[in-house]
Design an enzyme around this catalytic site. Structure first.
Site, mmCIF file in Angstrom:
data_model
loop_
_atom_site.group_PDB
_atom_site.id
_atom_site.type_symbol
_atom_site.label_atom_id
_atom_site.label_comp_id
_atom_site.label_asym_id
_atom_site.label_seq_id
_atom_site.Cartn_x
_atom_site.Cartn_y
_atom_site.Cartn_z
ATOM 1 C CG ASP A 15 26.986 38.846 41.813
ATOM 2 O OD1 ASP A 15 28.676 38.460 42.066
ATOM 3 O OD2 ASP A 15 27.024 39.912 41.286
ATOM 4 C CG ASP A 17 30.279 44.104 43.571
ATOM 5 O OD1 ASP A 17 29.763 45.487 44.976
ATOM 6 O OD2 ASP A 17 31.659 43.576 43.730
#
Length: 183
Positions: A15, A17
């Site tokens: 991922d 953020d």
């Protein structure tokens, strides 16, 4: 908690953020990209082990009109420069109300990354900071490692099969399941 002992790891997806970079909500400014501690070393360790690495990220800022795809791509390029390089970037530009198949926790981004990497989804591990990352991995048939942050909900931590304290620990767990190279 650990990954399944009987499943080889053939690639890692991250991922963006709060996993690779410190989360700046709806960030589409490359100058605001700051890697999380250890992110570069973790990604480098995966690459050195021969694993393809990619990023799967929801970027609803595009659907919300807060940034263009080009701005998000420029921000991703800065992440790539500071933490990568990554073999693939798979971005969902949709909002939660768009009912698209790619927005995590749906499996679309993970399946797209698997296809682009040439690695079966079942051989991938997704490393992320929230339940949607884990959900997308499991929906695609991949494994997941949750790296909680202060924003990760307690129930997401409780529900995760594999939890690591840091991105470096998550990658180290995954590397334990990389098949030995055959001569």
């Amino acid at each position: 908690m650990a990954l399944s002992a009987d499943r080889p790891v053939g690639g890692l997806l991250f991922d963006r953020d709060d996993t690779l970079v410190i989360d700046v909500p709806y960030n589409a400014d490359p100058h605001r990209v700051v890697p999380v501690p250890g992110a570069r070393r973790a990604v480098q360790a995966a690459r050195e082990a021969g694993l393809p690495v990619g990023v799967v990220t929801n970027q609803s800022v595009i659907a919300r009109g807060g940034a263009t795809r080009e701005q998000v791509d420029a921000t991703n390029a800065r992440v790539d420069e500071l933490v990568g390089p990554f073999a693939v970037w798979c971005v969902c530009p949709h909002g939660p109300e768009d009912d698209c198949p790619c927005r995590k926790p749906r499996p679309g981004l993970v399946l797209q990354a698997a296809e682009r990497l040439g690695v079966p989804a079942s051989d991938l591990v997704v490393i992320g900071d929230i339940g949607a990352d884990v959900g997308a991995a499991l929906a695609a048939g991949a494994q997941a490692i949750l790296v909680p942050t202060p924003r990760t909900r307690p129930e997401e931590v409780d529900a995760a099969q594999t939890v690591a304290a840091t991105i470096e620990e998550a990658v180290a767990l995954a590397l334990q399941h990389v098949p030995a190279a055959t001569p």
